[in-house]
Motif scaffolding. Structure first.
Motif, PDB file in Angstrom:
ATOM      1  N   GLY A 124      -8.651  27.149  -2.624  1.00  0.00           N
ATOM      2  CA  GLY A 124      -7.785  26.003  -2.862  1.00  0.00           C
ATOM      3  C   GLY A 124      -8.623  24.767  -3.121  1.00  0.00           C
ATOM      4  O   GLY A 124      -9.846  24.816  -3.083  1.00  0.00           O
ATOM      5  N   LYS A 125      -7.946  23.656  -3.362  1.00  0.00           N
ATOM      6  CA  LYS A 125      -8.629  22.399  -3.657  1.00  0.00           C
ATOM      7  C   LYS A 125      -8.001  21.281  -2.851  1.00  0.00           C
ATOM      8  O   LYS A 125      -6.865  21.386  -2.394  1.00  0.00           O
ATOM      9  CB  LYS A 125      -8.529  22.074  -5.147  1.00  0.00           C
ATOM     10  CG  LYS A 125      -9.194  23.099  -6.026  1.00  0.00           C
ATOM     11  CD  LYS A 125      -9.007  22.761  -7.480  1.00  0.00           C
ATOM     12  CE  LYS A 125      -9.595  23.861  -8.348  1.00  0.00           C
ATOM     13  NZ  LYS A 125      -9.322  23.660  -9.759  1.00  0.00           N
ATOM     14  N   SER A 126      -8.752  20.203  -2.727  1.00  0.00           N
ATOM     15  CA  SER A 126      -8.261  19.022  -2.043  1.00  0.00           C
ATOM     16  C   SER A 126      -8.883  17.792  -2.686  1.00  0.00           C
ATOM     17  O   SER A 126     -10.037  17.828  -3.110  1.00  0.00           O
ATOM     18  CB  SER A 126      -8.651  19.072  -0.554  1.00  0.00           C
ATOM     19  OG  SER A 126      -8.132  17.961   0.124  1.00  0.00           O
ATOM     20  N   ILE A 127      -8.114  16.731  -2.777  1.00  0.00           N
ATOM     21  CA  ILE A 127      -8.618  15.461  -3.309  1.00  0.00           C
ATOM     22  C   ILE A 127      -8.582  14.443  -2.178  1.00  0.00           C
ATOM     23  O   ILE A 127      -7.570  14.326  -1.477  1.00  0.00           O
ATOM     24  CB  ILE A 127      -7.762  14.973  -4.497  1.00  0.00           C
ATOM     25  CG1 ILE A 127      -7.865  15.972  -5.652  1.00  0.00           C
ATOM     26  CG2 ILE A 127      -8.196  13.577  -4.932  1.00  0.00           C
ATOM     27  CD1 ILE A 127      -6.958  15.656  -6.826  1.00  0.00           C
ATOM     28  N   MET A 128      -9.714  13.740  -1.989  1.00  0.00           N
ATOM     29  CA  MET A 128      -9.779  12.717  -0.945  1.00  0.00           C
ATOM     30  C   MET A 128     -10.748  11.626  -1.375  1.00  0.00           C
ATOM     31  O   MET A 128     -11.645  11.876  -2.170  1.00  0.00           O
ATOM     32  CB  MET A 128     -10.226  13.331   0.390  1.00  0.00           C
ATOM     33  CG  MET A 128     -11.637  13.857   0.402  1.00  0.00           C
ATOM     34  SD  MET A 128     -12.161  14.561   1.981  1.00  0.00           S
ATOM     35  CE  MET A 128     -11.102  15.970   2.129  1.00  0.00           C
ATOM     36  N   VAL A 136     -10.154  20.575   6.425  1.00  0.00           N
ATOM     37  CA  VAL A 136      -9.753  20.001   5.141  1.00  0.00           C
ATOM     38  C   VAL A 136      -8.551  20.804   4.652  1.00  0.00           C
ATOM     39  O   VAL A 136      -8.645  22.017   4.432  1.00  0.00           O
ATOM     40  CB  VAL A 136     -10.892  20.064   4.111  1.00  0.00           C
ATOM     41  CG1 VAL A 136     -10.420  19.547   2.752  1.00  0.00           C
ATOM     42  CG2 VAL A 136     -12.097  19.284   4.604  1.00  0.00           C
ATOM     43  N   GLU A 137      -7.414  20.129   4.516  1.00  0.00           N
ATOM     44  CA  GLU A 137      -6.200  20.798   4.054  1.00  0.00           C
ATOM     45  C   GLU A 137      -6.303  21.072   2.563  1.00  0.00           C
ATOM     46  O   GLU A 137      -6.650  20.198   1.774  1.00  0.00           O
ATOM     47  CB  GLU A 137      -4.980  19.925   4.341  1.00  0.00           C
ATOM     48  CG  GLU A 137      -3.676  20.609   4.018  1.00  0.00           C
ATOM     49  CD  GLU A 137      -2.468  19.773   4.406  1.00  0.00           C
ATOM     50  OE1 GLU A 137      -1.381  20.082   3.899  1.00  0.00           O
ATOM     51  OE2 GLU A 137      -2.608  18.821   5.196  1.00  0.00           O
ATOM     52  N   LEU A 138      -5.998  22.313   2.174  1.00  0.00           N
ATOM     53  CA  LEU A 138      -6.065  22.718   0.776  1.00  0.00           C
ATOM     54  C   LEU A 138      -4.672  22.723   0.154  1.00  0.00           C
ATOM     55  O   LEU A 138      -3.666  22.656   0.853  1.00  0.00           O
ATOM     56  CB  LEU A 138      -6.696  24.112   0.669  1.00  0.00           C
ATOM     57  CG  LEU A 138      -8.096  24.233   1.261  1.00  0.00           C
ATOM     58  CD1 LEU A 138      -8.565  25.678   1.208  1.00  0.00           C
ATOM     59  CD2 LEU A 138      -9.077  23.319   0.554  1.00  0.00           C
ATOM     60  N   ASP A 139      -4.628  22.838  -1.155  1.00  0.00           N
ATOM     61  CA  ASP A 139      -3.359  22.785  -1.888  1.00  0.00           C
ATOM     62  C   ASP A 139      -2.639  24.129  -1.958  1.00  0.00           C
ATOM     63  O   ASP A 139      -1.663  24.272  -2.680  1.00  0.00           O
ATOM     64  CB  ASP A 139      -3.594  22.249  -3.305  1.00  0.00           C
ATOM     65  CG  ASP A 139      -4.512  23.128  -4.136  1.00  0.00           C
ATOM     66  OD1 ASP A 139      -5.115  24.071  -3.585  1.00  0.00           O
ATOM     67  OD2 ASP A 139      -4.643  22.862  -5.343  1.00  0.00           O
ATOM     68  N   ARG A 140      -3.086  25.112  -1.198  1.00  0.00           N
ATOM     69  CA  ARG A 140      -2.452  26.433  -1.211  1.00  0.00           C
ATOM     70  C   ARG A 140      -1.999  26.816   0.184  1.00  0.00           C
ATOM     71  O   ARG A 140      -2.514  26.322   1.180  1.00  0.00           O
ATOM     72  CB  ARG A 140      -3.440  27.490  -1.705  1.00  0.00           C
ATOM     73  CG  ARG A 140      -4.034  27.136  -3.034  1.00  0.00           C
ATOM     74  CD  ARG A 140      -3.783  28.214  -4.047  1.00  0.00           C
ATOM     75  NE  ARG A 140      -4.285  27.784  -5.342  1.00  0.00           N
ATOM     76  CZ  ARG A 140      -5.171  28.437  -6.039  1.00  0.00           C
ATOM     77  NH1 ARG A 140      -5.667  29.559  -5.583  1.00  0.00           N
ATOM     78  NH2 ARG A 140      -5.555  27.988  -7.201  1.00  0.00           N
ATOM     79  N   LYS A 141      -1.051  27.728   0.228  1.00  0.00           N
ATOM     80  CA  LYS A 141      -0.534  28.226   1.498  1.00  0.00           C
ATOM     81  C   LYS A 141      -1.136  29.597   1.792  1.00  0.00           C
ATOM     82  O   LYS A 141      -1.624  30.281   0.887  1.00  0.00           O
ATOM     83  CB  LYS A 141       0.987  28.342   1.430  1.00  0.00           C
ATOM     84  CG  LYS A 141       1.696  27.016   1.286  1.00  0.00           C
ATOM     85  CD  LYS A 141       3.196  27.267   1.148  1.00  0.00           C
ATOM     86  CE  LYS A 141       3.996  26.003   1.137  1.00  0.00           C
ATOM     87  NZ  LYS A 141       3.713  25.072   0.094  1.00  0.00           N
TER      88      LYS A 141
END
Length: 97
Positions: free
Chosen positions: A35-39, A53-58
């Protein structure tokens, strides 16, 4: 000299598996993206050991499988043995080219 746009299939006649033998040993980089994350950078710099780090996938969503940074498939994470993970391909992505 200009940059040429060509397709491998346009330039090579591959009638048998031995025609491709020359490329079998070319190394490629295979990546599995969970997954990816933007910060913002300031948040990134505050991350420390144990940070999540929270990702964009479940959980259960397919992961992206890339070869040389090009998406080629989607798949699922599997356990290879007690200490290693692997990926099983569940969907092959067709190229637009």
């Amino acid at each position: 000299m200009g940059k040429e746009d060509f397709s491998l299939s346009d330039n090579i006649n591959c009638d048998s598996p031995t025609d491709l033998e020359a490329i079998y040993t070319v190394p490629v980089t295979v990546s599995a993206v969970l997954g990816k994350s933007i910060m913002p950078i300031n948040q990134l710099l505050r991350l420390g050991r144990g940070a999540v780090v929270e990702l964009d996938r479940k959980i259960g969503d397919p992961i992206d499988i890339l070869v040389n940074n090009r998406l080629i498939a989607r798949g699922e994470v599997v356990m290879v043995d007690a200490t290693r993970l692997g990926v099983t391909m569940t969907e092959i992505i067709k190229s637009d080219k």
